[in-house]
Design an enzyme around this catalytic site. Structure first.
Site, mmCIF file in Angstrom:
data_model
loop_
_atom_site.group_PDB
_atom_site.id
_atom_site.type_symbol
_atom_site.label_atom_id
_atom_site.label_comp_id
_atom_site.label_asym_id
_atom_site.label_seq_id
_atom_site.Cartn_x
_atom_site.Cartn_y
_atom_site.Cartn_z
ATOM 1 N N SER A 33 -6.923 81.153 -2.687
ATOM 2 C CA SER A 33 -7.581 82.442 -2.496
ATOM 3 C C SER A 33 -7.452 82.951 -1.068
ATOM 4 O O SER A 33 -7.548 82.181 -0.097
ATOM 5 C CB SER A 33 -9.073 82.326 -2.840
ATOM 6 O OG SER A 33 -9.761 83.509 -2.484
ATOM 7 N N CYS A 34 -7.291 84.274 -0.923
ATOM 8 C CA CYS A 34 -7.286 84.884 0.411
ATOM 9 C C CYS A 34 -8.673 84.809 1.040
ATOM 10 O O CYS A 34 -8.829 85.077 2.227
ATOM 11 C CB CYS A 34 -6.837 86.340 0.329
ATOM 12 S SG CYS A 34 -7.914 87.387 -0.689
ATOM 13 N N SER A 35 -9.683 84.462 0.253
ATOM 14 C CA SER A 35 -11.052 84.339 0.758
ATOM 15 C C SER A 35 -11.427 82.903 1.111
ATOM 16 O O SER A 35 -12.586 82.614 1.427
ATOM 17 C CB SER A 35 -12.042 84.886 -0.272
ATOM 18 O OG SER A 35 -11.811 86.254 -0.504
ATOM 19 N N SER A 36 -10.469 81.994 1.057
ATOM 20 C CA SER A 36 -10.724 80.603 1.410
ATOM 21 C C SER A 36 -10.900 80.461 2.926
ATOM 22 O O SER A 36 -10.144 81.036 3.702
ATOM 23 C CB SER A 36 -9.548 79.736 0.945
ATOM 24 O OG SER A 36 -9.722 78.400 1.342
ATOM 25 N N HIS B 251 -10.644 91.780 6.744
ATOM 26 C CA HIS B 251 -10.909 91.112 5.464
ATOM 27 C C HIS B 251 -12.363 90.659 5.354
ATOM 28 O O HIS B 251 -13.151 91.273 4.631
ATOM 29 C CB HIS B 251 -9.959 89.931 5.297
ATOM 30 C CG HIS B 251 -9.925 89.374 3.910
ATOM 31 N ND1 HIS B 251 -10.945 88.608 3.402
ATOM 32 C CD2 HIS B 251 -8.998 89.471 2.927
ATOM 33 C CE1 HIS B 251 -10.641 88.256 2.166
ATOM 34 N NE2 HIS B 251 -9.459 88.760 1.851
#
Length: 467
Positions: free
Chosen positions: A248-251, A370
């Site tokens: 995930s790009c949110s990791s 982000h």
């Protein structure tokens, strides 16, 4: 096949999509749009199909793990369906007598969706559901590795659409093998591009000549301050960092811990399976052996990652992810960037102000716009980050991967695509959701004039500055 033939292929697909969309819109109703969205959602959520999609995704991309992809396919889709349930996307949305304006929902037409290999089923499904909910057709351009999962997803969706009498041509994909020429043709021929993926794809989407909604690069940084519940923070970071092998790009990619609780936090991490690594050079040499991320490390299970990094026997057997001590930031310090693996950089800050300074430097290097996380008992610090940090989201005391794209215990809309605002070079600063798949027409009527006097507008200014 030459470029002309590839373009002709895409033109034929787009023509079928336009024909299907016109019929869909002509015989439209809110119920029809809602049923189509439900059909696409059930196509991925039905348990046996969900499992097969997850297995195929891991088998063909080599990224992530099956149990977490099953969870992602289910929860992301269920959350999206909760968000759009009861939302009006057809007909008159509002009729305001005071302004004389009637607002009417209108489809955009054909959506061109560029999707990544990290979520080869969940992201296309999200885009398809939103597109159908708003009266559009959609053509998907998967990454080369994601073709097989996308093809299977569309088979399932077509079967469900057929059950309710809808044209399968409403949902199509660029035919394999994928190519930049085919994707470019799709982007130029569609009515709106939705792009999630590499920054190269984002740049191409934003320069193709078609209105585009794209997302920025992720490189999540999280601060742990001296007031944090360390055990809870360690558990949440570990669960988030290891989910689907950090695809995930949110990791979380960097943890910044204040000195006063540094050692205690390291102990809390160790209890959760986070192993401290002090030899950053060894990690860098193995994770970027030729200047590029090592495919034997990225998005792999912990045991495979540890072996590929040459750490077998050097970390505990129950290690779930690595926390690598470093103080470097910028292009000469790759640990400060996105790693797409169960590896997180670990920074030691003198105090909270120093931690915020480190975070700002990391975001200035990569990931601006982000999101940032903070584990703290002082909510005013989260608000302070929101006021001063170049970010669209501040995630407070939560597992970042689960929270950023919407969760059942926070108010963010469910999505797999996060807009990053001007900081990330994006047109949107919110999670991609149904509103980005809809346009409106306004019927404007004459109303009694509402023209103010100059004194009403400028009296306070004149009192201060004079005329």
């Amino acid at each position: 096949m030459n470029a002309h033939d590839e373009t002709a292929q895409v033109e034929a697909i787009m023509a079928r999509a336009r024909t299907a969309q016109r019929a869909y819109e002509t015989d439209a109703s809110q119920e029809r749009y809602d049923r189509a969205a439900q059909a696409a959602a059930w196509a991925i959520m039905e348990p046996s199909r969900n499992r097969r999609l997850a297995e195929l995704a891991v088998e063909t991309t080599g990224l992530g793990n099956v149990p977490d992809k099953i969870t992602k396919n289910h929860r992301k889709t269920l959350g999206l369906m909760r968000d759009i349930k009861g939302v009006a996307t057809h007909g008159i949305l509002s009729d305001d007598a005071a302004t004389g304006i009637t607002t009417i929902a209108r489809p955009i037409g054909v959506i061109g969706a560029v999707v990544p290999s990290t979520n080869p089923a969940a992201t296309p499904a999200n885009n398809i559901i939103n597109a159908l909910k708003c009266g559009n057709a959609v053509v998907v351009a998967p990454s080369p590795k994601g073709v097989a999962a996308c093809e299977l997803l569309l088979q399932y969706i077509h079967a469900e659409l057929t059950k309710i009498g809808l044209d399968p041509d409403l949902v199509q994909m660029i035919p394999a093998p994928g190519s930049k020429a085919k994707t470019q043709a799709m982007m130029e021929l569609c009515d709106r591009v939705i792009c999630t993926g590499s920054q190269n794809n984002v740049h191409r989407a934003q320069t193709c000549g078609t209105p585009a909604v794209a997302v920025g690069a992720g490189n999540v940084t999280v601060i742990v301050d001296e007031t944090a519940d360390l055990a809870a923070a360690a558990a949440k970071i570990t669960a988030s960092k290891t989910f689907d092998n950090a695809t995930s790009c949110s990791s979380e990619n960097s943890m910044i811990v204040v000195d006063a609780v540094y050692d205690d936090f390291i102990a809390a991490l160790a209890a959760e399976g986070g192993a401290l690594v002090r030899d950053a050079a060894q990690i860098v040499s193995r994770l970027w052996p030729d200047g590029h991320l090592n495919r034997e490390v990225i998005a792999q299970d912990a045991d495979k990652m540890i072996t590929a990094l040459g750490l077998a026997g050097q970390v505990p057997d129950d290690t779930k992810f690595l926390a690598v001590e470093t103080d470097g930031i910028g292009p000469d310090h790759p640990l400060s960037g996105e790693k797409l693996s169960r590896v997180a950089a670990l920074y030691r800050a003198r105090d909270y102000d120093h931690a915020a300074e480190i975070a700002a430097r990391i975001l200035a290097y990569q990931g601006a716009g982000h999101s940032i996380g903070i584990h703290t008992a002082r909510d005013e610090r989260a608000v302070e980050l929101g006021r001063h940090m170049p970010t669209c989201r501040v995630i407070v005391n939560q597992a970042h991967t689960f929270a950023t794209g919407g969760a059942f215990n926070n108010g963010m809309p469910f999505s797999l695509s996060m807009g990053c605002g001007g900081w990330g070079g994006n047109a949107i600063d919110e999670n991609l959701h149904w509103k980005h798949f809809l346009q409106t027409t306004k019927v404007v009527r004459e109303i009694p004039a509402n023209e103010p006097s100059l004194d009403e507008i400028f009296a306070d200014y004149w009192a201060e500055a004079g005329q």
